[in-house]
Every structure is written in structure tokens, then in C-alpha cells.
Design a protein around this motif. Structure first.
Motif, short mmCIF file in Angstrom:
data_model
loop_
_atom_site.label_atom_id
_atom_site.label_comp_id
_atom_site.label_asym_id
_atom_site.label_seq_id
_atom_site.Cartn_x
_atom_site.Cartn_y
_atom_site.Cartn_z
N ASP A 96 -85.98 -17.17 -72.61
CA ASP A 96 -85.59 -15.68 -73.04
C ASP A 96 -84.41 -16.02 -74.19
O ASP A 96 -83.60 -15.38 -74.12
N PRO A 97 -84.77 -16.63 -75.27
CA PRO A 97 -83.87 -17.01 -76.32
C PRO A 97 -83.90 -15.68 -77.17
O PRO A 97 -84.61 -14.79 -77.14
N PRO A 98 -82.70 -15.50 -77.97
CA PRO A 98 -82.62 -14.25 -78.93
C PRO A 98 -83.80 -14.40 -79.89
O PRO A 98 -84.24 -15.36 -80.43
N PRO A 99 -84.38 -13.09 -80.32
CA PRO A 99 -85.44 -12.99 -81.26
C PRO A 99 -84.79 -13.35 -82.40
O PRO A 99 -83.74 -13.03 -82.93
N LEU A 100 -85.89 -13.78 -83.43
CA LEU A 100 -85.59 -13.87 -84.81
C LEU A 100 -85.47 -12.38 -85.37
O LEU A 100 -86.04 -11.46 -85.02
N ARG A 101 -84.73 -12.60 -86.28
CA ARG A 101 -84.80 -11.12 -87.12
C ARG A 101 -85.81 -11.22 -88.12
O ARG A 101 -86.26 -11.76 -88.86
N GLN A 102 -86.52 -9.95 -87.81
CA GLN A 102 -87.87 -9.81 -88.65
C GLN A 102 -87.51 -9.11 -90.08
O GLN A 102 -86.66 -8.38 -90.10
N PRO A 103 -88.09 -9.80 -90.87
CA PRO A 103 -88.04 -9.13 -92.24
C PRO A 103 -88.73 -7.63 -92.54
O PRO A 103 -89.56 -7.34 -91.78
N ALA A 104 -88.16 -6.98 -93.40
CA ALA A 104 -88.33 -5.61 -93.34
C ALA A 104 -89.87 -5.56 -94.00
O ALA A 104 -90.57 -6.45 -94.72
N VAL A 105 -90.58 -4.60 -93.61
CA VAL A 105 -91.99 -4.39 -93.84
C VAL A 105 -91.93 -3.41 -94.99
O VAL A 105 -91.77 -2.13 -95.06
N ASN A 106 -92.69 -3.81 -96.07
CA ASN A 106 -92.73 -2.98 -97.36
C ASN A 106 -94.07 -2.34 -97.35
O ASN A 106 -94.96 -3.23 -98.21
N ARG A 107 -94.53 -1.48 -96.88
CA ARG A 107 -95.81 -1.04 -96.66
C ARG A 107 -95.78 0.46 -97.13
O ARG A 107 -94.88 0.92 -97.14
N PRO A 108 -96.82 1.19 -97.77
CA PRO A 108 -96.94 2.59 -97.90
C PRO A 108 -96.49 3.39 -96.69
O PRO A 108 -96.75 2.93 -95.49
N ALA A 109 -95.99 4.69 -96.90
CA ALA A 109 -95.43 5.30 -95.61
C ALA A 109 -96.49 5.95 -94.85
O ALA A 109 -96.81 6.13 -93.63
N GLN A 110 -97.47 6.15 -95.70
CA GLN A 110 -99.02 6.76 -94.77
C GLN A 110 -99.32 5.70 -93.94
O GLN A 110 -100.00 6.12 -93.10
N GLN A 111 -99.74 4.53 -94.50
CA GLN A 111 -100.06 3.39 -93.70
C GLN A 111 -99.30 3.16 -92.46
O GLN A 111 -99.84 2.92 -91.31
N LEU A 112 -97.83 3.44 -92.56
CA LEU A 112 -97.33 3.34 -91.28
C LEU A 112 -97.61 4.22 -90.32
O LEU A 112 -97.34 4.09 -89.11
N VAL A 113 -97.68 5.64 -91.06
CA VAL A 113 -97.88 6.76 -90.09
C VAL A 113 -99.22 6.61 -89.50
O VAL A 113 -99.44 6.99 -88.15
N ASP A 114 -100.26 6.11 -90.16
CA ASP A 114 -101.63 5.79 -89.55
C ASP A 114 -101.35 4.79 -88.53
O ASP A 114 -101.96 4.90 -87.32
N GLY A 115 -100.67 3.81 -88.50
CA GLY A 115 -100.55 2.54 -87.73
C GLY A 115 -99.83 3.03 -86.42
O GLY A 115 -100.33 3.02 -85.44
#
Length: 223
Positions: A96-115
Motif C-alpha cells: 500500500d505505497p502512496p499513489p503517484l500523482r496523476q497528470p491533469a487530463v486535458n480532454r474536451p468537457a463533453q468527452q468527460l461528461v460522456d465518460g
């Protein structure tokens, strides 16, 4: 130069004995998956720590038997027996080591809504279940064989769904993930991948305990 054993010869130091522990035995995994399976910056080498032991075991067997194809993994696991693969899986599941920091996801807002919609609600009209139905409401996975979906890069998720869609990755029959992935369109795969990659990973989150809950379809790896 004095011959070994001759008067005045310096004794050679004994070879250092490495501890016979699973931690020492899985050092070959660190280069790609990080110390304790924490993960690394490379998008295609996922975190192993904390995933259900049953899931990790099935993946190790799949690599060994050629159902998952990646030559370094296929080669390293080729002659390892089931019992040893289970010990490897149990080791990484307990980490259970600390998780890596995830990079920001730069995707269209509608794509994230659909996901988000597909992950949480599925696509009922096409009988595609929500990811959260099997992988848990927090998407941290479920014992014994369903992995968490957090802490993965979008390209990795997309690649795995694509591998299932086209038969490059398979699981124990009935292969529910192959059915689900093959039912998604390319834009839907991209949306799901982007949304999952955008979610934060909370330290200490563990897979849900095994429960007698009916999955939306038969799944051979959930045993």
C-alpha cells in the motif's frame, strides 16, 4: 601473487547472501512497476499494489500462458508454477505505497461528461453495464478478481479496452470484458478512458471485500 591458502594470503570475503523473501524475489518487477508495485511515470506500466490478489494471479497466468501478449512478461513468467504466481500476486496485493500523482487530463468537457455517464450508468439501451457495477462505486475494485480502475493513464485504459475489443487480450471464459469492450464505440472508449484517468486516487483505498452480489453478466475471472 600468493596462491589461495598460502601463508599470508588474504581470505576472500564470502558472497553476500540475499534474504530469501518475496520482496527480494520480485525485484525484477521494480524496474517497470515501481518499488512495492507503486507504479512509474511510464503510461503503459500500471500500479500493481493493492489490486486484488485473484486479479493479479489471473493476469500472471494469462501472461505465462500467452493469453496476454507482452514479450518481457511472457518470457519472465514462462516456467513459473501456479503456486508461485499466487505468492507473487499476494505480495503485491498486500502492498500500500502512496499513489503517484496523476497528470491533469486535458480532454474536451463533453468527452468527460460522456465518460462519467458510461462509467456510472452504463448504456442500458445496448445492455452495456456501468463500470461501477462490477468495479465498485468507488472504482477501487472488488475481491477476489475485479481490479480497481483508478490511477491509470487514459492511454493505458484505452489500450487495454482496445486489446479486449480485438481479441489481443482475453480472460477466462465467459470473457465478460471482451463482450463489453467490443460493444463500445471508439469515441466511447476514449470517453471512458479520459474520465477514469481524471479521477483522483485517495491513499489507503482498498478493494471492496468479496460479496455475494450478482454481476450484470457471467464473468469467468470473478472467482
Amino acid at each position: 601473487m600468493l596462491a589461495p591458502g598460502a601463508a599470508g594470503a588474504q581470505p576472500q570475503p564470502a558472497a553476500e547472501r540475499l534474504p530469501d523473501t518475496m520482496e527480494e524475489r520480485v525485484r525484477a518487477c521494480i524496474g517497470c512497476h515501481g518499488v512495492q508495485g507503486r507504479g512509474v511515470e511510464n503510461v503503459y506500466f500500471p500500479r500493481l499494489a493493492g489490486k486484488p490478489a485473484g486479479y493479479l494471479y489471473h493476469q500472471l497466468v494469462a501472461f505465462r500462458d500467452g493469453r496476454r501478449k507482452y514479450l518481457p512478461m511472457n518470457y519472465m513468467l514462462a516456467y513459473l508454477p501456479d503456486g508461485y504466481l499466487m505468492k507473487m500476486a499476494e505480495y503485491f496485493a498486500q502492498q500500500d505505497p502512496p499513489p503517484l500523482r496523476q497528470p491533469a487530463v486535458n480532454r474536451p468537457a463533453q468527452q468527460l461528461v460522456d465518460g462519467r455517464r458510461i462509467v456510472n450508468e452504463g448504456i442500458p439501451g445496448r445492455k452495456i453495464p456501468a463500470c461501477a457495477t462490477c468495479h465498485g462505486t468507488g472504482l477501487a475494485g472488488r475481491e477476489p478478481g475485479i481490479p480497481g480502475l483508478l490511477g491509470l493513464r487514459a492511454d493505458y485504459v484505452s489500450a487495454q479496452l482496445g486489446a479486449w475489443r480485438y481479441g489481443l487480450r482475453t480472460a477466462i471464459a465467459p470473457d465478460c470484458m471482451q463482450v463489453i469492450a467490443a460493444s463500445l464505440t471508439e469515441p466511447e472508449v476514449a470517453a471512458v478512458s479520459a474520465w477514469l484517468a481524471s479521477l483522483p486516487v485517495d491513499p489507503g483505498v482498498r478493494p471492496a471485500r468479496a460479496a455475494k452480489v450478482a454481476l450484470p453478466m457471467a464473468c469467468g475471472s470473478h472467482r
